[in-house]
Design an enzyme around this catalytic site. Structure first.
Site, PDB file in Angstrom:
ATOM      1  N   THR A 240       7.885   2.312  -9.719  1.00 28.86           N
ATOM      2  CA  THR A 240       7.020   3.142  -8.898  1.00 28.86           C
ATOM      3  C   THR A 240       6.373   4.260  -9.708  1.00 28.86           C
ATOM      4  OG1 THR A 240       6.901   4.327  -6.774  1.00 28.86           O
ATOM      5  CG2 THR A 240       8.820   4.772  -8.186  1.00 28.86           C
ATOM      6  N   GLN A 262       9.434  10.826  -6.639  1.00 35.41           N
ATOM      7  CA  GLN A 262       9.256   9.476  -7.162  1.00 35.41           C
ATOM      8  C   GLN A 262      10.257   9.182  -8.269  1.00 35.41           C
ATOM      9  OE1 GLN A 262       7.354   8.607  -4.362  1.00 35.41           O
ATOM     10  NE2 GLN A 262       7.005   6.988  -5.854  1.00 35.41           N
ATOM     11  N   HIS A 265      13.623   7.299  -7.584  1.00 35.51           N
ATOM     12  CA  HIS A 265      13.714   5.867  -7.306  1.00 35.51           C
ATOM     13  C   HIS A 265      14.458   5.108  -8.392  1.00 35.51           C
ATOM     14  CE1 HIS A 265      11.365   5.004  -3.693  1.00 35.51           C
ATOM     15  NE2 HIS A 265      10.507   5.929  -4.052  1.00 35.51           N
ATOM     16  N   GLU A 332      -0.223   3.974  -8.544  1.00 37.12           N
ATOM     17  CA  GLU A 332       0.250   3.454  -7.260  1.00 37.12           C
ATOM     18  C   GLU A 332       0.028   4.506  -6.170  1.00 37.12           C
ATOM     19  OE1 GLU A 332       4.470   1.811  -5.349  1.00 37.12           O
ATOM     20  OE2 GLU A 332       4.469   3.068  -7.141  1.00 37.12           O
ATOM     21  N   HIS A 333       0.502   5.724  -6.408  1.00 36.50           N
ATOM     22  CA  HIS A 333       0.303   6.852  -5.492  1.00 36.50           C
ATOM     23  C   HIS A 333      -0.439   7.946  -6.249  1.00 36.50           C
ATOM     24  CE1 HIS A 333       4.334   5.058  -4.558  1.00 36.50           C
ATOM     25  NE2 HIS A 333       3.853   5.043  -3.327  1.00 36.50           N
ATOM     26  N   ASP A 366       5.382   7.012   2.423  1.00 37.31           N
ATOM     27  CA  ASP A 366       6.518   6.100   2.296  1.00 37.31           C
ATOM     28  C   ASP A 366       7.086   5.726   3.657  1.00 37.31           C
ATOM     29  OD1 ASP A 366       6.452   5.930  -0.447  1.00 37.31           O
ATOM     30  OD2 ASP A 366       7.911   7.540  -0.762  1.00 37.31           O
ATOM     31  N   GLU A 420     -27.507 -29.920 -12.939  1.00 36.39           N
ATOM     32  CA  GLU A 420     -26.118 -29.875 -13.374  1.00 36.39           C
ATOM     33  C   GLU A 420     -25.583 -31.252 -13.767  1.00 36.39           C
ATOM     34  OE1 GLU A 420     -23.762 -27.856 -10.423  1.00 36.39           O
ATOM     35  OE2 GLU A 420     -24.617 -25.896 -10.936  1.00 36.39           O
ATOM     36  N   HIS A 425     -24.226 -35.828  -6.202  1.00 33.31           N
ATOM     37  CA  HIS A 425     -24.309 -34.728  -5.233  1.00 33.31           C
ATOM     38  C   HIS A 425     -25.632 -34.810  -4.468  1.00 33.31           C
ATOM     39  CE1 HIS A 425     -20.857 -33.093  -7.262  1.00 33.31           C
ATOM     40  NE2 HIS A 425     -20.868 -31.976  -6.555  1.00 33.31           N
TER      41      HIS A 425
END
Length: 440
Positions: A240, A262, A265, A332-333, A366, A420, A425
């Site tokens: 984190t 944080q 964690h 992340e944050h 959170d 192509e 096609h």
């Protein structure tokens, strides 16, 4: 306790060169992949027997069955602390408000008269959700995974969390209670790569899933990488991260508290302050000492996290430079604690979630902001989003053209097919008009 990186004085480098100057945890998923590969294949070949054996090996528990009995879920809910139940119920309520608004509706576009393309959104049929249970127990992650899946309309939801020795081989009772509150009754006592393999391959007890989501350790991330293509995943979650962009108006007490929040964690958790104020940097450094001393998990998590190479105070010449740094970092944050914080937040391009001003700390997100806390880490916010209702939906285009609408565009299709070197096609259209291109 935390190092400094001084980027003042010279013009900031661009792109990758700037990213290389910023702190980041070492997280070698590729090395872990080789260790989880045989575990995953063992689960493939032996199913439930392998799950039971790995529960003994990795978790120290002897399981008779991997699926959690329904009565254990109800018992956990009945015995849940009323205050915790009330907090979880409020977290669920707020998450539903936000995630319900994310669901996209079917939309039809008329391209030409007689020619339409409709985009409809179809939920993934079956998902496996993972709730970690190592150093900490995260009933909040149950909420953050289950609510968007339910709001997307996923019909079949299974959840896995590691077996706990102190609870007789069941996942933590708060995890089980959160499942019961959310109406999830298919729960398995399985952790790490073993749980991901169970979901990906299926066993005698667990049907295979289409998608696996949820945070976890490096073994979960490695297993997700191993199965990418066989199943969908949300992200390979790493340690984190919090980054705080702050100026001299920020309160060092708040900033220090948020960095510590944080760091608790994991010893690999990243705590980064980016500021143009040396006075604030010094005040935060002073504030860290007493706040760390007053909390838990100091020696095994917080101090190693703050002192690690992934954490730092980054000094810049201006908030403009600070904005470049946090965009390069892709946290992340990301907290914005500056004067006119909303204006600065609006200019951020790369972040999993942005928290504006002194009264929107990451801890709110959170649990009870209503936002989702399953977010991209390791700089992946530069290209990926957090978990949402959209994570569990697939967009399908429905093409509906009349004969006249097809005739009108056939010459373009044939021209492009021949350019192509794919003449068949074009022939697929010519066959519908007697092998002639309709006259325009």
């Amino acid at each position: 306790m935390i190092s400094r990186i001084d980027l003042r004085g010279d013009a900031l480098p661009e792109g990758g060169a700037l990213r290389d100057l910023l702190p980041r945890a070492e997280f070698d998923v590729e090395a872990a992949l080789e260790k989880v590969r045989p575990i995953c294949e063992d689960v493939h070949h032996r199913g439930t027997a392998a799950l039971i054996e790995y529960a003994q090996k990795f978790d120290g528990v002897t399981l008779e069955q991997v699926r959690v009995p329904a009565e254990a879920l109800q018992t956990a809910l009945a015995e849940l602390d009323p205050a915790v139940r009330a907090a979880l119920e409020e977290s669920i309520r707020r998450a539903r408000i936000v995630h319900r608004e994310q669901r996209r509706g079917e939309h039809t576009t008329q391209v030409v008269p007689g020619g339409t393309v409709t985009e409809k959104w179809v939920p993934v049929e079956r998902v496996g959700l993972y709730a970690p249970g190592g150093r900490s127990v995260y009933p909040s992650s149950v909420v953050m995974n289950v609510v968007p899946a339910q709001e997307a309309g996923v019909e079949s939801i299974a959840l896995a969390s590691p077996p706990q020795k102190e609870f007789g081989g069941l996942p933590h009772p708060t995890i089980l209670a959160a499942c019961a509150l959310l109406g999830v009754d298919e729960v398995y006592a399985a952790g790490g790569a073993v749980a991901v393999a169970m979901f990906a391959y299926g066993t005698e007890d667990c049907l295979p899933v289409n998608m696996v989501t949820g945070p976890g350790n490096i073994w979960v991330a490695a297993a997700k990488r191993y199965f990418t293509g066989r199943i969908g995943i949300d992200t390979e979650a790493g340690p984190t991260e919090i980054a705080v962009l702050a100026d001299s108006t920020a309160d060092p007490v708040h900033v220090a508290a948020d960095l510590i929040s944080q760091a608790e964690h994991d010893p690999l958790a990243a705590a980064v302050l980016v500021t143009d104020s040396e006075e604030l940097a010094a005040a935060v450094e002073r504030e860290l000492e007493p706040q760390v001393a007053a909390t838990k998990h100091v020696e095994d998590r917080i101090k190693p996290a703050l002192a690690g190479k992934q954490s730092a105070i980054v000094l810049v010449d201006s908030l403009e430079d600070g904005l470049k740094v946090v965009d390069a970092y892709g946290a992340e944050h990301l907290e914005i604690q500056t004067a006119d914080a909303a204006a600065w937040a609006a200019r951020v391009r790369n972040a999993g979630a942005i928290f504006v001003g002194p009264w929107a700390p990451v801890s709110l997100g959170d649990y009870c902001a209503g936002s989702n806390h399953v977010l991209p880490t390791g700089g992946c916010a530069c290209h990926s989003s957090g978990l949402s209702v959209q994570s569990f939906l697939r967009g399908i285009h429905i093409v509906d053209y009349t004969r006249d609408a097809l005739a009108e565009v056939t010459h373009h299709v044939v021209t492009l097919a021949e350019a192509e070197d794919l003449p068949a096609h074009g022939a697929a259209l010519k066959a519908r008009f007697g092998w002639k291109v309709p006259t325009q």
